[in-house]
Design an enzyme around this catalytic site. Structure first.
Site, mmCIF file in Angstrom:
data_model
loop_
_atom_site.group_PDB
_atom_site.id
_atom_site.type_symbol
_atom_site.label_atom_id
_atom_site.label_comp_id
_atom_site.label_asym_id
_atom_site.label_seq_id
_atom_site.Cartn_x
_atom_site.Cartn_y
_atom_site.Cartn_z
ATOM 1 N N ASP A 76 -22.031 5.204 -35.333
ATOM 2 C CA ASP A 76 -20.683 5.788 -35.316
ATOM 3 C C ASP A 76 -19.552 4.780 -35.491
ATOM 4 O O ASP A 76 -18.420 5.174 -35.771
ATOM 5 C CB ASP A 76 -20.460 6.545 -33.999
ATOM 6 C CG ASP A 76 -21.445 7.693 -33.809
ATOM 7 O OD1 ASP A 76 -21.962 8.188 -34.825
ATOM 8 O OD2 ASP A 76 -21.689 8.084 -32.657
ATOM 9 N N LEU A 130 -13.731 2.800 -29.133
ATOM 10 C CA LEU A 130 -13.751 2.958 -27.680
ATOM 11 C C LEU A 130 -12.426 2.541 -27.049
ATOM 12 O O LEU A 130 -12.378 1.886 -26.009
ATOM 13 C CB LEU A 130 -14.909 2.170 -27.051
ATOM 14 C CG LEU A 130 -16.319 2.553 -27.530
ATOM 15 C CD1 LEU A 130 -17.373 1.773 -26.759
ATOM 16 C CD2 LEU A 130 -16.568 4.051 -27.414
ATOM 17 N N HIS A 169 0.835 -1.196 0.000
ATOM 18 C CA HIS A 169 0.000 0.000 0.000
ATOM 19 C C HIS A 169 0.878 1.258 0.000
ATOM 20 O O HIS A 169 2.095 1.187 0.186
ATOM 21 C CB HIS A 169 -0.935 -0.014 1.195
ATOM 22 C CG HIS A 169 -2.003 -1.056 1.095
ATOM 23 N ND1 HIS A 169 -2.993 -1.220 2.039
ATOM 24 C CD2 HIS A 169 -2.238 -2.004 0.146
ATOM 25 C CE1 HIS A 169 -3.793 -2.227 1.685
ATOM 26 N NE2 HIS A 169 -3.347 -2.703 0.540
ATOM 27 N N GLU A 201 1.320 3.691 2.092
ATOM 28 C CA GLU A 201 2.075 3.984 3.305
ATOM 29 C C GLU A 201 3.378 3.185 3.371
ATOM 30 O O GLU A 201 4.409 3.690 3.839
ATOM 31 C CB GLU A 201 1.234 3.679 4.548
ATOM 32 C CG GLU A 201 -0.046 4.502 4.639
ATOM 33 C CD GLU A 201 -1.248 3.792 4.040
ATOM 34 O OE1 GLU A 201 -2.340 3.922 4.608
ATOM 35 O OE2 GLU A 201 -1.090 3.111 2.991
#
Length: 381
Positions: A212, A216, A62, A64
């Protein structure tokens, strides 16, 4: 390491400066940490940054821990700024609270409390019980905004739904003939690709695919990560030669349909690489969107950006499923009442029922203006 901040800077602004640095660190991994949240941490001693870190992906240490490792012995007696309450439970990694206590830090400044029921204040209590001073709420609005996808998912099992669109000043997605390329400018479109790079999934209706033929994908200088592609197609009208199902992307395309789809069409689409067809219950003949988001949540998808047309937008609006709105307004006027609006169908009859936004912010991209905000809702998620 960093420069020392002058004593003439107010205490509040100093805390904000360091928390902003932690937020910038957290944003480096935005959209990459599922099923964990994006978190950043900064360690400060005598006004100087001595350690930095962010959580890069699930399974890695993490924020920290990275910051403590960066600070080394300088962590003892230091101040720690972290965007989210340090964890107090065992998951893939050990509790960050234990690491902070063992390192001998003096104070911990927390952006916001963890919405995860497994933590929810326990980390803060654990630090305080160990004699560490804890302050909560530094840059809380921005920390909660960054945390929103994780918070929605961990508390409801569903992803954060972001409605995104490019509009003229008179609120049109396209002209009466369907022409929409391009309403917004290149700067706005590049910003959209930056957003795609940070979200878990992008969703459109089959009408948008037919009109269209979008890919993506995320197209950024230096690369980027393609999000999961999601198509809502109740009767499976999607052409098998569409760009969205014929691509070289590492990301999958999920097509959600109902029992109205032909088995032959399902089989033909399932033959394509990285394409999945998922049949869900229907609601008034259309894909049940609540079931769709429950399914995505079960896949640990925390954020979905909807780039669909007016029909899909209205279905989401009517079902109270929109959590965030991101609208790019171009300085153009189409005129008349026959252009395509953001929503198709009948809206609310009374202003008291209108969708309202909070934490509203704006940004200019050339002459285009981005307006975004969080949806205010008293309805259950």
């Amino acid at each position: 390491m960093g420069e020392r901040y002058s004593d003439t800077v107010t205490t509040t602004s100093i805390h904000s400066v360091f928390m902003q640095q932690a937020l910038e660190l957290a944003r480096r991994a935005e959209g990459r940490t599922t099923p964990n949240p994006a978190v950043g941490a900064v360690i400060v001693k005598n006004g100087v940054v001595v350690g930095c870190g962010f959580h890069p992906r699930a399974g890695e240490p993490h924020a920290e821990i990275f910051a403590l490792n960066d600070a080394g012995d300088e962590a003892r007696g230091s101040d720690v700024y972290v965007t989210l309450e340090p964890c107090s439970h065992y998951g893939r990694t050990g509790p960050c609270c234990d690491a902070l206590i063992a390192a001998g830090v003096a104070k911990v400044y927390v952006g916001t409390q963890d919405p995860n029921p497994m933590v929810a204040g326990r980390g803060i209590d654990r630090l305080r019980c160990a004699g560490i001073e804890v302050s909560v709420g530094i840059c809380e609005v921005e920390c909660r905004r960054l945390l929103a996808p994780f918070a929605k998912w961990v508390t409801t099992g569903k992803p954060l739904v972001i409605l995104k669109a490019g509009l003229t000043l008179d609120g049109r997605l396209a002209t009466s003939t369907g022409e929409s390329q391009w309403i917004t400018n290149e700067e706005s479109r590049q910003h959209v690709h930056q957003l795609r790079n940070k979200i878990d999934a992008i969703m459109v209706g089959v009408g948008t695919v037919i009109e269209d033929d979008p890919r993506l994908t995320t197209r950024l200088d230096g690369g980027g990560r393609d999000p999961l592609r999601v198509v809502v197609d109740s009767t499976l009208r999607l052409p098998v030669n569409s760009a969205i199902v014929n691509h070289n992307s590492a990301a999958k395309t999920l097509i959600f349909t109902t029992s109205q789809a032909s088995e032959k069409k399902i089989d033909s689409l399932r033959q394509l690489p990285k394409v999945e067809v998922i049949q869900l219950p229907d609601c008034d003949g259309r894909v049940d969107l609540v079931a769709l988001f429950n399914h995505l949540g079960g896949m640990q998808v925390q954020s979905v950006m909807v780039e669909g047309g007016a029909k899909l937008n209205m279905a989401l609006f009517s079902a109270h499923l929109i959590d965030r709105v991101v609208l790019y307004f171009a300085p153009k006027l189409i005129g008349g009442n026959d252009g395509k609006a953001l929503f198709d169908g009948c809206g609310v009859r009374h202003l008291v029922d209108a969708l309202q936004l909070t934490d509203v912010r704006s940004q200019h991209f050339g002459n285009d203006v981005l307006i975004e905000g969080e949806v205010v809702s008293c309805l259950p998620a």
